[in-house]
Design an enzyme around this catalytic site. Structure first.
Site, PDB file in Angstrom:
ATOM      1  N   ASP A   1      38.657  44.807  44.533  1.00  0.00           N
ATOM      2  CA  ASP A   1      39.570  44.718  43.403  1.00  0.00           C
ATOM      3  C   ASP A   1      39.158  43.490  42.590  1.00  0.00           C
ATOM      4  O   ASP A   1      38.466  42.593  43.102  1.00  0.00           O
ATOM      5  CB  ASP A   1      41.002  44.577  43.931  1.00  0.00           C
ATOM      6  CG  ASP A   1      42.008  44.339  42.837  1.00  0.00           C
ATOM      7  OD1 ASP A   1      41.974  45.059  41.825  1.00  0.00           O
ATOM      8  OD2 ASP A   1      42.825  43.413  42.991  1.00  0.00           O
TER       9      ASP A   1
ATOM     10  N   ASP B   1      41.458  41.724  39.714  1.00  0.00           N
ATOM     11  CA  ASP B   1      42.554  40.813  39.380  1.00  0.00           C
ATOM     12  C   ASP B   1      43.261  40.324  40.643  1.00  0.00           C
ATOM     13  O   ASP B   1      43.656  41.130  41.495  1.00  0.00           O
ATOM     14  CB  ASP B   1      43.554  41.505  38.458  1.00  0.00           C
ATOM     15  CG  ASP B   1      42.964  41.825  37.089  1.00  0.00           C
ATOM     16  OD1 ASP B   1      43.747  42.044  36.154  1.00  0.00           O
ATOM     17  OD2 ASP B   1      41.723  41.868  36.958  1.00  0.00           O
TER      18      ASP B   1
END
Length: 340
Positions: free
Chosen positions: A124, A126
């Site tokens: 991922d 963020d």
């Protein structure tokens, strides 16, 4: 690493776990032969905590058959225990999470066969590779920060469908200029440990991918300027006349798509899922964390920490390297070779 500190810690581990350790950190840890590995991460090793851990393991009839000190430095000690015994992974993982909370340490359980370098690592972006939720930062500048932040939090907690929440948030950003995006990208704070982890993975021959519900605009900036990333899949921003339209370009990268993309990339690379790991922090990362050899929740929301196979909470992102069976000597050598 201080040799005296290592020797002191080795003597302590030998006393508590009744396992012989070398007097100095070896070039590499012992080979894994046990069915399970338990990695202990802590800022400071305390004998009462180790004794409490040993008592818990005895109570479960999980026998320690090997001990390695992987790290022994300021603010980060990593000790790997090889465990022999019958256990149900999910039940054992939850019990160890609860135990760790009371012992001021982190306890990360994994099958012994997963203590190796992956061939593909999917991240991922963020709040995992960067210390920000980009859409929230855009919203603050656009004057709709509170509205978007609340929607983001609800989505990350698993309270809202990601696709629905994403469309709502993008609608609030209509009119945001592309020039402003260019100003924001250099200010994104990189997650501590992320560059080191990604450089080490590249040195190990592991391909890396960003699978993000964020935006390709920023993922590409990170790839070009900061992080050793090979593949990017994220959401594309829709512009008209140099400003965001507030619309969405399908397909949206939500949790289901992240899992699909991980499998698709693995197939393209002719890899089994046992050669893949995933790292993320939000509820939309859980589908990909459930795949592969390791699924590491990093500084995650409580729901994600409770459900993910593995979790790292109080350490930098490069602490994941200890879950590949590497010690600090090996990691430093990898990074030195990569820098030459």
């Amino acid at each position: 690493m201080d040799a005296a500190n290592y020797a002191s810690l080795a003597a302590l581990c030998q006393r508590v776990f009744a396992q012989h350790l070398p007097e100095a950190m070896p070039d590499c840890p012992a080979a894994v032969s046990a069915p399970w590995c338990l990695t202990l991460l802590t800022g400071q090793v305390r004998e009462p905590s180790l004794q409490a851990l040993q008592a818990f393991l005895d109570g479960q009839q999980w026998r320690v058959v090997g001990v390695d000190i992987l790290a022994c430095r300021a603010a980060c000690c990593a000790i790997r225990l090889q465990l022999d015994g019958e256990l149900a992974f999910d039940d054992a993982r939850r019990a160890l999470l609860a135990l760790a909370d009371g012992l001021d340490m982190e306890l990360i359980l994994q099958p012994g066969g997963t203590q190796r370098a992956p061939r593909l690592a999917c991240f991922d972006m963020d709040s995992t590779l960067i210390q920000a939720e980009v859409i929230d930062e855009l919203a603050k500048i656009a004057g709709v920060g509170d509205q978007v932040a609340e929607i983001t939090l609800s989505a990350m907690r698993g309270e809202l469908d990601f696709q629905q929440s994403f469309r709502k948030r993008m609608g609030l950003l209509q009119g945001f200029t592309e020039a402003s995006l260019a100003d924001i990208a250099p200010q994104l704070p990189i997650m501590p440990g992320a560059p080191r982890l990604l450089r080490a993975l590249r040195a190990l021959g592991c391909k890396t991918a960003i699978l993000s519900g964020g935006f390709t605009y920023f993922a590409n900036y990170l790839k070009d300027n900061h992080l050793a990333v090979d593949v990017i899949h994220a959401n594309q921003l829709e512009f008209d006349g140099g400003a965001l339209t507030g619309g969405v370009i399908d397909p949206i990268v939500d949790g289901a798509r992240k899992a699909h993309l991980l499998q698709e990339i693995a197939e393209e690379m002719h890899l089994s899922l046992e050669q893949v790991i995933a790292v993320g922090d939000g509820a939309n990362d859980l589908p990909m964390l459930a795949l592969g050899a390791l699924g590491i929740a990093f500084h995650a929301k409580p729901k994600v920490r409770a459900e993910a196979p593995q979790a790292i909470d109080g350490f930098e992102l490069d602490a994941a390297l200890y879950l590949f069976g590497l010690n600090d000597r090996q990691i430093d050598a990898l990074l030195d070779d990569a820098a030459q």
